[in-house]
Design a protein around this motif. Structure first.
Motif, PDB file in Angstrom:
ATOM      1  N   MET A  71       0.822  -1.211   0.000  1.00 26.71           N
ATOM      2  CA  MET A  71       0.000   0.000   0.000  1.00 26.71           C
ATOM      3  C   MET A  71       0.854   1.259   0.000  1.00 26.71           C
ATOM      4  O   MET A  71       1.905   1.315   0.629  1.00 26.71           O
ATOM      5  N   CYS A  72       0.374   2.256  -0.732  1.00 26.85           N
ATOM      6  CA  CYS A  72       1.059   3.537  -0.826  1.00 26.85           C
ATOM      7  C   CYS A  72       0.118   4.609  -0.279  1.00 26.85           C
ATOM      8  O   CYS A  72      -0.948   4.856  -0.854  1.00 26.85           O
ATOM      9  N   GLY A  73       0.486   5.205   0.842  1.00 31.73           N
ATOM     10  CA  GLY A  73      -0.393   6.172   1.484  1.00 31.73           C
ATOM     11  C   GLY A  73      -0.507   7.466   0.701  1.00 31.73           C
ATOM     12  O   GLY A  73      -1.621   7.959   0.450  1.00 31.73           O
ATOM     13  N   ASN A  74       0.616   8.029   0.276  1.00 28.80           N
ATOM     14  CA  ASN A  74       0.557   9.256  -0.530  1.00 28.80           C
ATOM     15  C   ASN A  74      -0.054   8.967  -1.897  1.00 28.80           C
ATOM     16  O   ASN A  74      -0.809   9.785  -2.428  1.00 28.80           O
ATOM     17  N   GLY A  75       0.237   7.794  -2.440  1.00 30.60           N
ATOM     18  CA  GLY A  75      -0.393   7.401  -3.702  1.00 30.60           C
ATOM     19  C   GLY A  75      -1.889   7.234  -3.533  1.00 30.60           C
ATOM     20  O   GLY A  75      -2.668   7.589  -4.434  1.00 30.60           O
ATOM     21  N   GLY A  76      -2.297   6.752  -2.353  1.00 27.49           N
ATOM     22  CA  GLY A  76      -3.725   6.642  -2.070  1.00 27.49           C
ATOM     23  C   GLY A  76      -4.387   8.002  -2.053  1.00 27.49           C
ATOM     24  O   GLY A  76      -5.503   8.173  -2.580  1.00 27.49           O
ATOM     25  N   ARG A  77      -3.717   8.992  -1.485  1.00 31.87           N
ATOM     26  CA  ARG A  77      -4.285  10.347  -1.483  1.00 31.87           C
ATOM     27  C   ARG A  77      -4.321  10.917  -2.895  1.00 31.87           C
ATOM     28  O   ARG A  77      -5.279  11.599  -3.287  1.00 31.87           O
ATOM     29  N   CYS A  78      -3.297  10.601  -3.692  1.00 30.55           N
ATOM     30  CA  CYS A  78      -3.263  11.100  -5.084  1.00 30.55           C
ATOM     31  C   CYS A  78      -4.340  10.448  -5.943  1.00 30.55           C
ATOM     32  O   CYS A  78      -5.004  11.143  -6.737  1.00 30.55           O
ATOM     33  N   ILE A  79      -4.587   9.139  -5.789  1.00 30.32           N
ATOM     34  CA  ILE A  79      -5.632   8.515  -6.615  1.00 30.32           C
ATOM     35  C   ILE A  79      -7.013   8.992  -6.202  1.00 30.32           C
ATOM     36  O   ILE A  79      -7.918   9.092  -7.050  1.00 30.32           O
ATOM     37  N   VAL A  80      -7.192   9.356  -4.943  1.00 27.04           N
ATOM     38  CA  VAL A  80      -8.471   9.930  -4.515  1.00 27.04           C
ATOM     39  C   VAL A  80      -8.680  11.276  -5.203  1.00 27.04           C
ATOM     40  O   VAL A  80      -9.766  11.564  -5.753  1.00 27.04           O
ATOM     41  N   THR A  93     -15.402   8.882  -0.675  1.00 25.88           N
ATOM     42  CA  THR A  93     -15.280   7.729  -1.549  1.00 25.88           C
ATOM     43  C   THR A  93     -14.839   6.495  -0.779  1.00 25.88           C
ATOM     44  O   THR A  93     -14.326   6.605   0.347  1.00 25.88           O
ATOM     45  N   ARG A  94     -15.082   5.356  -1.392  1.00 20.66           N
ATOM     46  CA  ARG A  94     -14.710   4.055  -0.803  1.00 20.66           C
ATOM     47  C   ARG A  94     -14.057   3.246  -1.912  1.00 20.66           C
ATOM     48  O   ARG A  94     -14.668   2.991  -2.949  1.00 20.66           O
ATOM     49  N   PHE A  95     -12.771   2.932  -1.753  1.00 22.07           N
ATOM     50  CA  PHE A  95     -12.063   2.184  -2.808  1.00 22.07           C
ATOM     51  C   PHE A  95     -11.315   1.008  -2.209  1.00 22.07           C
ATOM     52  O   PHE A  95     -11.223   0.873  -0.975  1.00 22.07           O
ATOM     53  N   VAL A  96     -10.780   0.164  -3.076  1.00 22.97           N
ATOM     54  CA  VAL A  96     -10.049  -1.017  -2.601  1.00 22.97           C
ATOM     55  C   VAL A  96      -8.632  -0.990  -3.168  1.00 22.97           C
ATOM     56  O   VAL A  96      -8.411  -0.594  -4.329  1.00 22.97           O
ATOM     57  N   ALA A  97      -7.676  -1.372  -2.331  1.00 23.73           N
ATOM     58  CA  ALA A  97      -6.260  -1.453  -2.718  1.00 23.73           C
ATOM     59  C   ALA A  97      -5.720  -2.807  -2.264  1.00 23.73           C
ATOM     60  O   ALA A  97      -6.463  -3.648  -1.766  1.00 23.73           O
ATOM     61  N   VAL A  98      -4.425  -2.994  -2.407  1.00 21.94           N
ATOM     62  CA  VAL A  98      -3.821  -4.298  -2.109  1.00 21.94           C
ATOM     63  C   VAL A  98      -4.043  -4.713  -0.654  1.00 21.94           C
ATOM     64  O   VAL A  98      -4.105  -5.906  -0.337  1.00 21.94           O
ATOM     65  N   ASP A  99      -4.201  -3.737   0.249  1.00 24.93           N
ATOM     66  CA  ASP A  99      -4.390  -4.058   1.680  1.00 24.93           C
ATOM     67  C   ASP A  99      -5.849  -3.935   2.097  1.00 24.93           C
ATOM     68  O   ASP A  99      -6.141  -3.882   3.311  1.00 24.93           O
ATOM     69  N   GLY A 100      -6.772  -3.885   1.127  1.00 25.02           N
ATOM     70  CA  GLY A 100      -8.178  -3.900   1.480  1.00 25.02           C
ATOM     71  C   GLY A 100      -8.876  -2.576   1.228  1.00 25.02           C
ATOM     72  O   GLY A 100      -8.427  -1.734   0.457  1.00 25.02           O
ATOM     73  N   GLU A 101      -9.984  -2.385   1.970  1.00 29.43           N
ATOM     74  CA  GLU A 101     -10.847  -1.220   1.753  1.00 29.43           C
ATOM     75  C   GLU A 101     -10.277   0.051   2.377  1.00 29.43           C
ATOM     76  O   GLU A 101      -9.696   0.015   3.462  1.00 29.43           O
ATOM     77  N   HIS A 102     -10.460   1.172   1.672  1.00 28.51           N
ATOM     78  CA  HIS A 102     -10.099   2.493   2.189  1.00 28.51           C
ATOM     79  C   HIS A 102     -11.256   3.460   1.983  1.00 28.51           C
ATOM     80  O   HIS A 102     -11.918   3.418   0.948  1.00 28.51           O
ATOM     81  N   LEU A 103     -11.479   4.319   2.979  1.00 28.75           N
ATOM     82  CA  LEU A 103     -12.419   5.425   2.844  1.00 28.75           C
ATOM     83  C   LEU A 103     -11.590   6.692   2.745  1.00 28.75           C
ATOM     84  O   LEU A 103     -10.481   6.777   3.292  1.00 28.75           O
ATOM     85  N   ARG A 110      -7.112  19.491   1.122  1.00 27.65           N
ATOM     86  CA  ARG A 110      -6.532  18.272   1.709  1.00 27.65           C
ATOM     87  C   ARG A 110      -7.361  17.037   1.384  1.00 27.65           C
ATOM     88  O   ARG A 110      -8.553  17.112   1.111  1.00 27.65           O
ATOM     89  N   ILE A 111      -6.669  15.908   1.453  1.00 29.24           N
ATOM     90  CA  ILE A 111      -7.303  14.591   1.341  1.00 29.24           C
ATOM     91  C   ILE A 111      -7.109  13.882   2.683  1.00 29.24           C
ATOM     92  O   ILE A 111      -5.986  13.852   3.211  1.00 29.24           O
ATOM     93  N   SER A 112      -8.189  13.322   3.232  1.00 26.87           N
ATOM     94  CA  SER A 112      -8.076  12.510   4.447  1.00 26.87           C
ATOM     95  C   SER A 112      -8.309  11.061   4.053  1.00 26.87           C
ATOM     96  O   SER A 112      -9.393  10.714   3.558  1.00 26.87           O
ATOM     97  N   LEU A 113      -7.280  10.230   4.215  1.00 24.69           N
ATOM     98  CA  LEU A 113      -7.332   8.831   3.785  1.00 24.69           C
ATOM     99  C   LEU A 113      -7.334   7.921   5.004  1.00 24.69           C
ATOM    100  O   LEU A 113      -6.410   8.004   5.853  1.00 24.69           O
TER     101      LEU A 113
END
Ligand SMILES: N[C@@H](CCC[C@H](N)C(=O)O)C(=O)O
Length: 257
Positions: A71-80, A93-103, A110-113
């Motif tokens: 999982m990439c935290g900054n990448g998660g904020r960028c894809i959001v 939003t609610r998405f899924v990544a390699v480590d499961g679900e993220h809101l 700002r993005i709050s992941l």
């Protein structure tokens, strides 16, 4: 093939709208070349946005070496931010990544992941180790400005306690009662990055457990400022972990290679 370049506190990524699933995700050499800072677009990683039947979208992350990553935290904020720019959702939003679900929630700045829960902060031959969606070592140092992050980080990354997969390595300095300065050597980039989202998350949790810092912990990185909030469930178990900070589009282009 169109691409979009985003950065989150200086951690930079190539974003691809792959809802048609036409991107050659198995071509590690191609992805590595796209991330190359001279022969390609240049980035710390590449991220595919794909469709998913149960979520707003799926995130697939590749490190700069072209290999699919954790999982990439900054990448998660960028894809959001990318998904919001594409009009896939309004504010949450609610998405899924390699480590499961993220809101995630989007505001103008700002993005709050929401990150995965963390259970366990280990001692591995005197080094503090935990997994925040990616594996991380956290070391506290005194003079971080002049610290040799690449040499020291690389030595730990390839050291025996973390074989075969290796680890990311974070060096952190206390700057005030609830603020840390953090520099990170990143696995799969094999260099220092301007920030690492799962890394600063790891530092915040260790700062709480070992230094008594309370949530939210404020983190300064070379690329900008981040905030990590969390709830401690037990001695080294945490939930409601949120990584909060800016993420923005830098430019768009077309891949012709
Ligand atoms: N920069 C990312 C971490 C990406 C994965 C890491 N390099 C690894 O391979 O574990 C972040 O912001 O978390």
């Amino acid at each position: 093939m169109d691409f979009f370049k985003y950065q989150g506190t200086g951690n930079d990524f190539i974003l691809i709208d792959d809802r048609a699933k036409t991107f050659p995700a198995a071509d590690q050499a191609f992805i590595e070349r796209l991330c190359h800072r001279r022969f390609g677009i240049g980035a710390d990683g590449l991220i595919l946005l794909q469709n998913d039947p149960d979520y707003d979208f799926r995130m697939v992350y590749f490190n700069a070496d072209g290999a699919e990553g954790s999982m990439c935290g900054n990448g998660g904020r960028c894809i959001v931010r990318f998904a919001h720019d594409l009009g896939l959702f309004d504010s949450e939003t609610r998405f899924v990544a390699v480590d499961g679900e993220h809101l995630a929630m989007v505001s103008d700045e700002r993005i709050s992941l929401k990150m995965s829960n963390v259970s366990g902060i280990d001692d591995r031959q005197g080094l503090t180790y935990l997994n925040t969606g990616s594996p991380h070592v956290v070391c506290f140092v005194d003079d971080l400005e002049s610290f040799d992050v690449v040499a020291e980080g690389r030595a730990i990354r390839y050291s025996e306690p973390f074989r075969p997969g290796g680890t990311n390595v974070n060096f952190a300095q206390v700057t005030d009662a609830n603020t840390m300065f953090v520099r990170t050597y990143e696995r799969g980039v094999e260099d220092e990055t301007y920030s690492c989202g799962t890394g600063v998350t790891a530092v915040a949790l260790v700062a709480h457990q070992q230094l008594g810092m309370s949530a939210p912990v404020f983190i300064r990185t070379i690329g900008g400022n981040l905030q990590v909030s969390f709830n401690q469930q037990a001695e080294s178990s945490f939930d409601s972990i949120h990584l909060i900070g800016p993420a923005n589009r830098v430019f768009a282009g077309t891949i012709t290679v």
